[in-house]
Design a protein around this motif. Sequence first.
Motif, PDB file in Angstrom:
ATOM      1  N   VAL A 173       0.848  -1.203   0.000  1.00  0.00           N
ATOM      2  CA  VAL A 173       0.000   0.000   0.000  1.00  0.00           C
ATOM      3  C   VAL A 173       0.878   1.247   0.000  1.00  0.00           C
ATOM      4  N   PRO A 174       0.322   2.417  -0.373  1.00  0.00           N
ATOM      5  CA  PRO A 174       1.105   3.651  -0.315  1.00  0.00           C
ATOM      6  C   PRO A 174       1.460   3.971   1.141  1.00  0.00           C
ATOM      7  N   PRO A 175       2.479   4.812   1.381  1.00  0.00           N
ATOM      8  CA  PRO A 175       2.806   5.212   2.756  1.00  0.00           C
ATOM      9  C   PRO A 175       1.554   5.756   3.445  1.00  0.00           C
ATOM     10  N   MET A 176       1.348   5.332   4.711  1.00  0.00           N
ATOM     11  CA  MET A 176       0.119   5.666   5.429  1.00  0.00           C
ATOM     12  C   MET A 176       0.440   6.556   6.631  1.00  0.00           C
ATOM     13  N   PRO A 177      -0.013   7.830   6.630  1.00  0.00           N
ATOM     14  CA  PRO A 177       0.220   8.654   7.825  1.00  0.00           C
ATOM     15  C   PRO A 177      -0.341   7.946   9.061  1.00  0.00           C
ATOM     16  N   ALA A 178       0.444   7.904  10.130  1.00  0.00           N
ATOM     17  CA  ALA A 178       0.009   7.205  11.351  1.00  0.00           C
ATOM     18  C   ALA A 178      -1.372   7.702  11.799  1.00  0.00           C
ATOM     19  N   SER A 179      -1.596   9.018  11.669  1.00  0.00           N
ATOM     20  CA  SER A 179      -2.859   9.615  12.127  1.00  0.00           C
ATOM     21  C   SER A 179      -4.074   9.091  11.366  1.00  0.00           C
ATOM     22  N   HIS A 180      -3.850   8.444  10.203  1.00  0.00           N
ATOM     23  CA  HIS A 180      -4.965   8.003   9.361  1.00  0.00           C
ATOM     24  C   HIS A 180      -5.438   6.582   9.682  1.00  0.00           C
ATOM     25  N   LEU A 181      -4.723   5.898  10.573  1.00  0.00           N
ATOM     26  CA  LEU A 181      -5.185   4.571  10.990  1.00  0.00           C
ATOM     27  C   LEU A 181      -6.464   4.721  11.814  1.00  0.00           C
ATOM     28  N   ILE A 182      -7.183   3.620  12.005  1.00  0.00           N
ATOM     29  CA  ILE A 182      -8.395   3.651  12.830  1.00  0.00           C
ATOM     30  C   ILE A 182      -8.009   4.195  14.206  1.00  0.00           C
ATOM     31  N   LYS A 183      -8.760   5.182  14.661  1.00  0.00           N
ATOM     32  CA  LYS A 183      -8.387   5.981  15.843  1.00  0.00           C
ATOM     33  C   LYS A 183      -7.993   5.126  17.055  1.00  0.00           C
ATOM     34  N   GLU A 184      -8.772   4.080  17.326  1.00  0.00           N
ATOM     35  CA  GLU A 184      -8.533   3.266  18.524  1.00  0.00           C
ATOM     36  C   GLU A 184      -7.194   2.540  18.476  1.00  0.00           C
ATOM     37  N   LEU A 185      -6.679   2.314  17.259  1.00  0.00           N
ATOM     38  CA  LEU A 185      -5.398   1.602  17.116  1.00  0.00           C
ATOM     39  C   LEU A 185      -4.200   2.510  17.371  1.00  0.00           C
ATOM     40  N   LEU A 186      -4.460   3.794  17.589  1.00  0.00           N
ATOM     41  CA  LEU A 186      -3.372   4.743  17.847  1.00  0.00           C
ATOM     42  C   LEU A 186      -3.019   4.812  19.333  1.00  0.00           C
ATOM     43  N   GLU A 187      -3.869   4.210  20.172  1.00  0.00           N
ATOM     44  CA  GLU A 187      -3.624   4.262  21.621  1.00  0.00           C
ATOM     45  C   GLU A 187      -2.448   3.361  21.984  1.00  0.00           C
ATOM     46  N   HIS A 188      -2.069   3.375  23.258  1.00  0.00           N
ATOM     47  CA  HIS A 188      -0.980   2.507  23.730  1.00  0.00           C
ATOM     48  C   HIS A 188      -1.328   1.048  23.425  1.00  0.00           C
ATOM     49  N   PRO A 189      -0.348   0.254  22.952  1.00  0.00           N
ATOM     50  CA  PRO A 189      -0.657  -1.144  22.578  1.00  0.00           C
ATOM     51  C   PRO A 189      -1.296  -1.963  23.698  1.00  0.00           C
ATOM     52  N   GLU A 190      -1.095  -1.556  24.968  1.00  0.00           N
ATOM     53  CA  GLU A 190      -1.698  -2.288  26.086  1.00  0.00           C
ATOM     54  C   GLU A 190      -3.086  -1.749  26.447  1.00  0.00           C
ATOM     55  N   TRP A 371     -16.430   2.470   2.676  1.00  0.00           N
ATOM     56  CA  TRP A 371     -16.089   1.592   1.550  1.00  0.00           C
ATOM     57  C   TRP A 371     -17.277   1.324   0.632  1.00  0.00           C
ATOM     58  N   ASN A 372     -18.489   1.164   1.207  1.00  0.00           N
ATOM     59  CA  ASN A 372     -19.671   0.949   0.355  1.00  0.00           C
ATOM     60  C   ASN A 372     -19.856   2.134  -0.588  1.00  0.00           C
ATOM     61  N   SER A 373     -19.749   3.353  -0.039  1.00  0.00           N
ATOM     62  CA  SER A 373     -19.914   4.559  -0.870  1.00  0.00           C
ATOM     63  C   SER A 373     -18.813   4.660  -1.915  1.00  0.00           C
ATOM     64  N   THR A 374     -17.594   4.311  -1.515  1.00  0.00           N
ATOM     65  CA  THR A 374     -16.461   4.356  -2.455  1.00  0.00           C
ATOM     66  C   THR A 374     -16.725   3.445  -3.651  1.00  0.00           C
ATOM     67  N   LEU A 375     -17.170   2.223  -3.368  1.00  0.00           N
ATOM     68  CA  LEU A 375     -17.457   1.274  -4.459  1.00  0.00           C
ATOM     69  C   LEU A 375     -18.633   1.746  -5.311  1.00  0.00           C
ATOM     70  N   GLU A 376     -19.605   2.379  -4.666  1.00  0.00           N
ATOM     71  CA  GLU A 376     -20.752   2.896  -5.434  1.00  0.00           C
ATOM     72  C   GLU A 376     -20.304   4.005  -6.376  1.00  0.00           C
ATOM     73  N   TRP A 387     -13.814  13.433   1.989  1.00  0.00           N
ATOM     74  CA  TRP A 387     -13.957  14.111   3.266  1.00  0.00           C
ATOM     75  C   TRP A 387     -14.123  13.023   4.337  1.00  0.00           C
ATOM     76  N   PRO A 388     -13.053  12.259   4.632  1.00  0.00           N
ATOM     77  CA  PRO A 388     -13.171  11.134   5.573  1.00  0.00           C
ATOM     78  C   PRO A 388     -13.387  11.622   6.996  1.00  0.00           C
ATOM     79  N   GLN A 389     -14.063  10.775   7.798  1.00  0.00           N
ATOM     80  CA  GLN A 389     -14.399  11.204   9.161  1.00  0.00           C
ATOM     81  C   GLN A 389     -14.023  10.214  10.258  1.00  0.00           C
ATOM     82  N   TYR A 390     -14.315   8.946  10.105  1.00  0.00           N
ATOM     83  CA  TYR A 390     -14.079   8.002  11.216  1.00  0.00           C
ATOM     84  C   TYR A 390     -13.796   6.609  10.646  1.00  0.00           C
ATOM     85  N   ALA A 391     -13.651   5.621  11.564  1.00  0.00           N
ATOM     86  CA  ALA A 391     -13.362   4.232  11.182  1.00  0.00           C
ATOM     87  C   ALA A 391     -12.153   4.171  10.245  1.00  0.00           C
ATOM     88  N   GLU A 392     -12.272   3.454   9.124  1.00  0.00           N
ATOM     89  CA  GLU A 392     -11.103   3.302   8.228  1.00  0.00           C
ATOM     90  C   GLU A 392     -11.150   4.297   7.068  1.00  0.00           C
TER      91      GLU A 392
END
Length: 476
Positions: A173-190, A371-376, A387-392
């Motif tokens: 995949v193209p380089p992914m800014p860390a901030s663009h990952l699903i928000k909850e995955l940005l927290e401490h790994p524990e 993703w549904n809208s993207t495919l549509e 204009w992305p907002q949440y999730a992936e």
Amino acid sequence: MKQTVVLYPGGGVGHVVPMLELAKVFLKHGYDVSMVLLEPPLKLSDSGALAVERHVASNPSVSFHVLPPLPAPDFASSGKHPFLLILQLLHQYNELLESFLRSIPRQRLHSLVIDMFCVDAIDVCAKLGVPVYTFFASGVSVLSILTQLPKFLAGRETGLKELGDTPLDFLGVPPMPASHLIKELLEHPEDEMCKAMASSWERNTETMGVLVNSFESLESRAARTLRDPLCVPGKVLPPIYCVGPLVGEGAKEAAERNECLGWLDSQPDHSVVFLCFGSKGTFSAEQLKEIAVGLENSGQRFIWVVRTPPTTTEGFKKYIEQRPELDLDAVFPEGFMERTQDRGFIVTSWAPQVDVLRHPATGTFVTHCGWNSTLEGITAGVPMLCWPQYAEQKMNKVFMTADMGVAVELEGYNSDFVKAEELEAKVRLVMESEEGRQLRARSAARKKEAEAALEEGGSSHAAFVQFLSDAENLGE
């Protein structure tokens, strides 16, 4: 004897709808399909539950089984993130799911196909000896990153949040800014939520195969990566089948036509900007005003699905919403409705998105990048403004702009505010400029690729046939 495939979407409308499209593919190949539904634990006052009901009613060939409702978690007093409570609830449904699967004669039961969040059902299938597959309703590129992520997080002393926009390198995949990952995955790994999510994604690839709602030529790099033994060192991944794009056909009856389609009929081809932000996409009054100014100044025709910002019930935070009636005059700049009445159409409820996108008058789609809208958008051949907002959705934005070439981003989404000048400039870029013409040409080419993938002998048709063949060989 016909075999039965059981589909288990678990979640809301964004998960049920693509799985219903998958059901149609199984039906075409001669299988009976049963879909297991849950009583939603959150009674949201948005269009989600209604949309599920509408789709259920319009698919009489699929048999639906609603599991007896379990007591909903106490979202207000638990202090836990609602997603953790939902995962817990899905786990508790295992017993009821098992009873339902046992009610189907084993020789008739082909397999269980689970949604990305229903991974605990894998344990039920192991106990019963029933083949289990994942249906990943998002794209292959997202799946590729989420599959590589647990290894990436392992051993980290800090969360990814502090990396800000630093680009992360994942295979395929193209380089992914860390901030663009699903928000909850940005927290401490524990962090409990981060761990639960990472573990959930890990289990997605512990089934006998993953059916993905995408097509090979759209995300070929990511698909190749997931088939590479080096994708996750030390882990053997199951086969990946790109069987999409699984997109609804829109209204078939003239009687079902929404009035916005009648308005579109009187507009020139490719002349209308369509703005729609999904079932949860809402903005502040300040942002709505800014959108109105941008649209008016762009001089373009538009259809805009406007949803009110929710008011919240104390204690439930934003998870149980009350939507006030929309007073457009109070929200929009003074005189906006009068000045744009000849070239604008405002929708304050549900809009038939597939039909609007496929209408010849539609020229651009301003989307939240679900993703549904993207495919549509892709299957309609319409260029998009992201204009992305949440999730992936921020991840999808990167793929749509950098990899697929079907979209341009609206700057400001990452700070939660897009200015009127930015919206005006990007709308004009897509609708009036040479760059916009090239974007339209690439979008039209992607539409053709999507159609070819679904035809007999196309990549998605072949992938589904391969999946059925592999499943048969497993059963022998």
